[in-house]
Design a protein around this motif. Structure first.
Motif, PDB file in Angstrom:
ATOM      1  N   UNK A  82      30.119  28.583  17.969  1.00 39.33           N
ATOM      2  CA  UNK A  82      31.530  29.279  17.905  1.00 39.33           C
ATOM      3  C   UNK A  82      31.458  29.170  19.258  1.00 39.33           C
ATOM      4  N   UNK A  83      31.455  30.292  20.747  1.00 38.35           N
ATOM      5  CA  UNK A  83      30.928  30.294  21.715  1.00 38.35           C
ATOM      6  C   UNK A  83      31.457  29.203  22.808  1.00 38.35           C
ATOM      7  N   UNK A  84      30.844  27.982  22.893  1.00 41.07           N
ATOM      8  CA  UNK A  84      30.894  26.631  23.572  1.00 41.07           C
ATOM      9  C   UNK A  84      31.796  25.930  22.940  1.00 41.07           C
ATOM     10  N   UNK A  85      32.029  25.562  21.963  1.00 47.43           N
ATOM     11  CA  UNK A  85      33.722  25.187  22.101  1.00 47.43           C
ATOM     12  C   UNK A  85      34.878  25.367  22.200  1.00 47.43           C
ATOM     13  N   UNK A  86      34.519  26.967  21.624  1.00 45.21           N
ATOM     14  CA  UNK A  86      35.530  27.693  21.964  1.00 45.21           C
ATOM     15  C   UNK A  86      36.187  27.522  23.122  1.00 45.21           C
ATOM     16  N   UNK A  87      35.191  27.773  24.327  1.00 39.10           N
ATOM     17  CA  UNK A  87      35.805  27.544  25.999  1.00 39.10           C
ATOM     18  C   UNK A  87      35.901  26.065  25.781  1.00 39.10           C
ATOM     19  N   UNK A  88      35.394  25.053  25.433  1.00 34.73           N
ATOM     20  CA  UNK A  88      35.352  23.468  25.289  1.00 34.73           C
ATOM     21  C   UNK A  88      36.872  23.175  25.145  1.00 34.73           C
ATOM     22  N   UNK A  89      37.537  24.160  23.987  1.00 33.23           N
ATOM     23  CA  UNK A  89      38.854  23.479  23.183  1.00 33.23           C
ATOM     24  C   UNK A  89      40.017  24.761  24.790  1.00 33.23           C
ATOM     25  N   UNK A 128      20.318  37.667  20.186  1.00 36.58           N
ATOM     26  CA  UNK A 128      18.832  38.435  20.389  1.00 36.58           C
ATOM     27  C   UNK A 128      19.208  37.439  22.187  1.00 36.58           C
ATOM     28  N   UNK A 129      18.677  38.490  23.527  1.00 35.16           N
ATOM     29  CA  UNK A 129      19.052  37.751  24.415  1.00 35.16           C
ATOM     30  C   UNK A 129      17.818  36.272  24.979  1.00 35.16           C
ATOM     31  N   UNK A 130      17.326  35.891  23.539  1.00 35.00           N
ATOM     32  CA  UNK A 130      16.625  34.547  24.036  1.00 35.00           C
ATOM     33  C   UNK A 130      17.815  33.258  24.144  1.00 35.00           C
ATOM     34  N   UNK A 131      18.807  33.547  22.834  1.00 31.86           N
ATOM     35  CA  UNK A 131      19.371  33.046  22.246  1.00 31.86           C
ATOM     36  C   UNK A 131      21.143  32.656  23.226  1.00 31.86           C
ATOM     37  N   UNK A 132      21.291  34.396  24.650  1.00 31.93           N
ATOM     38  CA  UNK A 132      22.124  33.883  25.119  1.00 31.93           C
ATOM     39  C   UNK A 132      22.839  33.283  26.112  1.00 31.93           C
ATOM     40  N   UNK A 183      28.089  32.481  25.450  1.00 38.04           N
ATOM     41  CA  UNK A 183      28.477  33.610  24.568  1.00 38.04           C
ATOM     42  C   UNK A 183      28.352  35.541  25.529  1.00 38.04           C
ATOM     43  N   UNK A 184      27.845  35.315  26.600  1.00 40.49           N
ATOM     44  CA  UNK A 184      28.675  36.140  27.391  1.00 40.49           C
ATOM     45  C   UNK A 184      29.959  35.947  27.908  1.00 40.49           C
ATOM     46  N   UNK A 185      30.081  35.302  28.068  1.00 40.52           N
ATOM     47  CA  UNK A 185      31.263  34.796  28.082  1.00 40.52           C
ATOM     48  C   UNK A 185      32.552  35.628  26.839  1.00 40.52           C
ATOM     49  N   UNK A 186      31.835  34.876  25.874  1.00 37.31           N
ATOM     50  CA  UNK A 186      32.978  35.439  24.492  1.00 37.31           C
ATOM     51  C   UNK A 186      32.552  37.180  23.978  1.00 37.31           C
ATOM     52  N   UNK A 187      31.416  36.912  24.727  1.00 33.79           N
ATOM     53  CA  UNK A 187      31.767  39.131  24.406  1.00 33.79           C
ATOM     54  C   UNK A 187      31.788  39.507  25.294  1.00 33.79           C
TER      55      UNK A 187
END
Length: 227
Positions: A29-36, A61-65, A69-73
Motif C-alpha cells: 500500500x505505502x509504496x504505490x500510495x506515495x508514487x501516486x 515487523x522490522x524486517x519488512x519495514x 512504510x515509515x513515511x506512511x506511519x
C-alpha cells in the motif's frame, strides 16, 4: 485535471484456520500510495466493508519495514484515509482514472470473490483504464471477465506471487488456491522473475507485479499508462 486513483484493500483478517492474522501488506500500500501522491494524483482508499482494513501484522515487523512504510506511519493524512476507507459498493469506475490492488494474503479470501470488486475491475477494464495489482493482489483478477465473457487474464501477460515464494513462506497448504496456478488455469500467460526481486508485467491496461518489492514499479507503470 488531477488524475484520481482508487486503491482497493482487503477486509479479511484470518489466515485460514491457522489462528493467525492476515490482511493487506503495508509496503504494497505505502509504496504505490506515495508514487501516486508524489506524481500529483488524488488517492481514494476503499475496501469491501469500509472503515479501517486489517493490516497483516507481519508486514509491520522490522524486517519488512521500508522508507515507504515509515513515511506512511508518520503521515496523518494517510492514516486518516486508511481509518475511513470507502465501501467498494459505494464507488464507481467512472469517477476514477485507474484502480490498484495491494496484496497481502487477505484478498485470497475476500476480494477474489467480491461482487463489487469484480464489477469495478470489469468496468475499469471495459473503459480501458489501468488495472494494477501486486503480489497476492492479482488474485482479484481471476473471476473478472471482458465484454465477450472471457476471463480478462486469458491470453494476457500476467505475474503475481509465485508458487516458490508461497512455499518459502510456508503457506502453500493454507491459502485457498495458489495464485500462480489459478492465473494459468484462467488462461493467463504467467511469468515470474527471481523470488523476492522486482518483476512487473504489463499487457495493455493490465499491470501486475510479483511480490512486495515490485510495488513501486507497478505503480510507476500505472502512472506511465496515465501520462
Amino acid at each position: 485535471m488531477t488524475k484520481k486513483i482508487l486503491v482497493a484493500l482487503t477486509s479479511h483478517d484470518q489466515l485460514g484456520d491457522t489462528g493467525a492474522k492476515t490482511g493487506f501488506w503495508l509496503e504494497e500500500l505505502a509504496a504505490p500510495y506515495y508514487e501516486f501522491i508524489d506524481a500529483g494524483f488524488e488517492v481514494t482508499l476503499a475496501s469491501p466493508k469500509g472503515g479501517l482494513p486489517p493490516l497483516d501484522p507481519k508486514s509491520n515487523e522490522p524486517d519488512f519495514q521500508t522508507e515507504h512504510t515509515h513515511r506512511f506511519e508518520a503521515d496523518a493524512a494517510a492514516n486518516s484515509a486508511l481509518n475511513s476507507t470507502a465501501k467498494l459498493a459505494d464507488v464507481a469506475a467512472e469517477d476514477f482514472d485507474a484502480i490498484f490492488y495491494p496484496g497481502g494474503h487477505g484478498p485470497m479470501w475476500d476480494l477474489v470473490e467480491d461482487a463489487d470488486s469484480i464489477k469495478l475491475i470489469e468496468d475499469f477494464f471495459a473503459a480501458q483504464k489501468p488495472v494494477g495489482s501486486v503480489c497476492h493482489g492479482p488474485i482479484v483478477l481471476v473471476n473478472a471477465k471482458d465484454a465477450e465473457g472471457e476471463y480478462i487474464v486469458k491470453d494476457r501477460k500476467v505475474t503475481g506471487f509465485s508458487n516458490t515464494e508461497e512455499d518459502a513462506v510456508a503457506l502453500t497448504n493454507v491459502v485457498p488456491q495458489l495464485l500462480e496456478d489459478t492465473l494459468i488455469a484462467r488462461g493467463g500467460i504467467y511469468s515470474k522473475g527471481e523470488d523476492w526481486m522486482s518483476y512487473v508485467q504489463k499487457d495493455g491496461h493490465l499491470i501486475t507485479g510479483q511480490n512486495p518489492n515490485s510495488s513501486a514499479a507497478v505503480a510507476q507503470q500505472v502512472i506511465e499508462a496515465l501520462s
